[in-house]
Design a protein around this motif. Structure first.
Motif, PDB file in Angstrom:
ATOM      1  N   LYS A 145       0.846  -1.209   0.000  1.00 34.65           N
ATOM      2  CA  LYS A 145       0.000   0.000   0.000  1.00 34.65           C
ATOM      3  C   LYS A 145       0.873   1.247   0.000  1.00 34.65           C
ATOM      4  O   LYS A 145       0.613   2.218  -0.736  1.00 34.65           O
ATOM      5  N   ASN A 148       2.376   1.615  -3.277  1.00 32.32           N
ATOM      6  CA  ASN A 148       1.352   2.095  -4.213  1.00 32.32           C
ATOM      7  C   ASN A 148       1.159   3.600  -4.058  1.00 32.32           C
ATOM      8  O   ASN A 148       1.087   4.348  -5.042  1.00 32.32           O
ATOM      9  N   THR A 152       1.967   6.452  -6.743  1.00 34.42           N
ATOM     10  CA  THR A 152       0.982   7.458  -7.167  1.00 34.42           C
ATOM     11  C   THR A 152       1.581   8.859  -7.053  1.00 34.42           C
ATOM     12  O   THR A 152       1.474   9.686  -7.972  1.00 34.42           O
ATOM     13  N   LEU A 316       0.407  -0.052 -12.929  1.00 33.34           N
ATOM     14  CA  LEU A 316      -0.006   0.278 -11.573  1.00 33.34           C
ATOM     15  C   LEU A 316      -1.459  -0.119 -11.346  1.00 33.34           C
ATOM     16  O   LEU A 316      -1.819  -0.692 -10.307  1.00 33.34           O
ATOM     17  N   ASN A 317      -2.301   0.199 -12.371  1.00 41.20           N
ATOM     18  CA  ASN A 317      -3.712  -0.172 -12.257  1.00 41.20           C
ATOM     19  C   ASN A 317      -3.846  -1.696 -12.156  1.00 41.20           C
ATOM     20  O   ASN A 317      -4.602  -2.216 -11.330  1.00 41.20           O
ATOM     21  N   THR A 320      -2.728  -2.704  -8.898  1.00 42.74           N
ATOM     22  CA  THR A 320      -3.713  -2.366  -7.858  1.00 42.74           C
ATOM     23  C   THR A 320      -4.834  -3.412  -7.859  1.00 42.74           C
ATOM     24  O   THR A 320      -5.254  -3.888  -6.791  1.00 42.74           O
TER      25      THR A 320
END
Ligand code: ATP
Length: 566
Positions: A145, A148, A152, A316-317, A320
């Motif tokens: 997290k 991530n 971002t 990344l998507n 995720t």
């Protein structure tokens, strides 16, 4: 007994334990035959069954619940009610079997309890391991997290830097366009400057020709002055005045020479400045070309970074989504966690490489910006040099115009002085040339006896004495050329008249004398460089002077008429 055995059925436990062993990967220890004691059977580890009241125990076999149930349901048979001994023996036998059954059950329970303890220990250790694994998974999840979130943030900063780079690129393109326009204007100015330089070079050439002509004229004037001093001592006062004028002319000439030298130096320096300006402009053009290529490379790199960023965002998507899936499946599978960790590491590596690319691009952009600044400075220097050259050219043009004005004025003065001198000498002049005796043996010594030249100051170069029948006849002319005078000596006197004709005055030269006295020889001469007469030498002077004066704007129209007067 039956009620106490039912909840702890060994068969159910065995099945459950089998499941647990399969689930935990448990390897079963060597199985102990709990009935061996009852059966008193073989086996290396089998212990002898305890004897009942010192007697040897009979062999009872219990293979399972059925045997126990059969034992419990067994009834006394065959004996009468009063056969107490038989019944007692039967009961004691039954009791032995019951004891054996109880021992079997106790041993079975002990084995089950030991196995249960062992399984509990295994369960506890498995639970601790699971808890530790869950803690690791939750830590990995938190790290993912955080990664991530960091990704971002990094993507946001990348977008910001990309937007900034776009703005910088637009600024660079605008400055490039501006610089290109300035370069085009500088090139146009350079062309104009080149034309001006050619014009100035042409003017300088013309000026040098004029100077040469003035030098020729001055030389002739000097020669004429020397002949004038010999010719007329009566005009010495005027000659001294003319000498002053000539010295003034010489001073003017030296000033003009000096101005010409300065002009030549200025012309050379201007040429050098123009060459350096052209080389700096070429250098600036080359730097601009390199910058343009670098800007194209930067554009390509930016496009690559943008594609990488899009790919990273897509990754990344995907990550995720995978992370969400992984969060759900984290408790079930640890392999996915490792995979995600590897992917996250790869993504971090990609991000770090992209970060390095961005830093490299930023450095390249800084270098390109520095080069653009350098190109701007070079263009400004070129423009400054161009302005300086323009001012120098303007100054040179003014000095050239002044020099031309001085030349025209000096030429006017020269014409005036020259024709004044000729007028002072006399508009009509008579020269006498004595032809040498032709090669004849009899003529040796006759010339000296007949012709003599007075050596007095008054008549030197102007008088001639002839002996005729013992009588001396003296003649006086404006100039007397003796027999040793060459064609060039004669033309020195005539060239001044030719110059007057070139200055616009009317002049007439003709030869007079008896047959064979040398008129044709004097006027036309003979073939050969030193034998040319007045006419060819005059024509040479006329054409030479007219060609040199054409550069000053003079135009000459010439006509020749040939006639013979008998
Ligand atoms: N100064 C001189 N030196 C050497 N030779 C001369 C000189 N003057 C004349 N002569 C020679 O004298 C000869 C006669 O000269 P020339 O023909 O010029 O005379 P002219 O006056 O023209 O005669 P005409 O009137 O008959 O034409 C020629 O051979 C010429 O070469």
């Amino acid at each position: 007994m039956a009620s106490s055995l039912t909840p702890r059925s060994p068969y159910q436990k065995k099945e459950n334990l089998g499941n647990v062993r399969r689930g935990m990967g448990y390897s079963a220890p060597p199985r102990r035959n709990v009935l061996s004691a009852i059966n008193n059977g073989g086996g290396a580890n089998a212990e002898p069954a305890p004897s009942e009241a010192g007697s040897e125990a009979p062999a009872f076999e219990f293979s399972g619940r059925e045997d126990v149930d059969r034992l419990l349901n067994e009834k006394m048979k065959g004996k009468s009610k009063n056969d107490y001994k038989g019944r007692t023996e039967q009961m004691s036998e039954y009791i032995k079997r019951l004891r054996a059954c109880i021992r079997w059950l106790v041993e079975l329970e002990d084995g089950y309890l030991a196995e249960q303890e062992k399984l509990r220990g295994q369960i506890d250790s498995d639970n601790a391991r699971h808890a530790e694994f869950e803690a690791q998974l939750s830590g990995a999840l938190e790290e993912l997290k955080a990664a991530n979130l960091e990704m971002t943030t990094r993507c946001d900063s990348l977008e910001e830097s990309l937007n900034k780079e776009k703005a910088d690129r637009l600024l660079a393109v605008e400055s490039y366009e501006k610089e290109r326009e300035e370069r085009e204007s500088a090139e146009a100015s350079r062309d104009v400057l080149t034309v001006d330089l050619e014009r100035v070079t042409h003017e300088a050439k013309r000026f040098s020709e004029q100077l040469k002509m003035v030098q020729d004229t001055n030389k002739r004037l000097q020669e004429y002055n020397s002949s004038l001093q010999q010719y007329n001592s009566n005009l010495q006062a005027d000659t001294s005045k003319n000498g002053e004028i000539i010295s003034k002319l010489q001073r003017e000439k030296s000033a003009m020479m000096e101005a010409m030298t300065n002009l030549k130096d200025l012309n050379n320096s201007m040429k050098n400045q123009l060459d350096s300006s052209m080389s700096s402009q070429k250098e600036a053009i080359r730097v601009k070309e390199e910058l343009r290529k670098e800007v194209e490379c930067l554009r390509a790199d930016l496009q690559q970074v943008r594609e990488d960023r899009d790919q990273s965002v897509a990754q990344l998507n995907t990550l995720t989504a995978e992370l969400a899936t992984y969060s759900e499946q984290a408790k079930k599978s640890s392999k996915d966690s490792e995979l995600l960790r590897i992917k996250a590491a790869a993504f971090e590596e990609t991000c770090s490489s992209q970060q390095e690319q961005i830093e490299t691009l930023q450095k390249q952009l800084a270098v390109a910006t520095e080069k653009l600044k350098h190109a701007d400075v070079t263009a400004i220097e070129a423009m400054t040099g161009y302005e300086t050259q323009k001012e120098t050219i303007k100054d040179l043009e003014e000095r050239l115009a002044y020099a031309e004005f001085q030349i025209i004025e000096a030429d006017k003065l020269r014409k005036k002085l020259h024709n004044t001198i000729l007028e002072l000498k006399g508009n009509i002049r008579v020269f006498c040339r004595v032809r040498p005796f032709l090669s004849d043996a009899n003529s040796n010594g006759q010339e000296e006896a007949i012709i003599s030249y007075p050596s007095s100051v008054e008549n030197a170069g102007r008088g001639i004495d002839l002996m005729n029948q013992g009588q001396k006849c003296s003649f006086s002319y404006d100039k007397v050329f003796d027999h040793s005078a060459s064609q060039d000596d004669v033309f020195v006197e005539m060239s001044q008249l030719v110059q007057s004709a070139l200055d616009g005055y009317k002049v007439c030269i003709f030869a007079y004398g008896q047959t064979g006295s040398g008129k044709t020889y004097t006027m036309m001469g003979k073939p050969g460089r030193d034998q040319k007469g007045i006419i060819p030498r005059s024509l040479e002077q006329i054409f030479k002077t007219s060609q040199s004066l054409e550069s000053q704007g003079w135009k000459y129209c010439m006509q020749v008429n040939a006639g013979n007067i008998q």
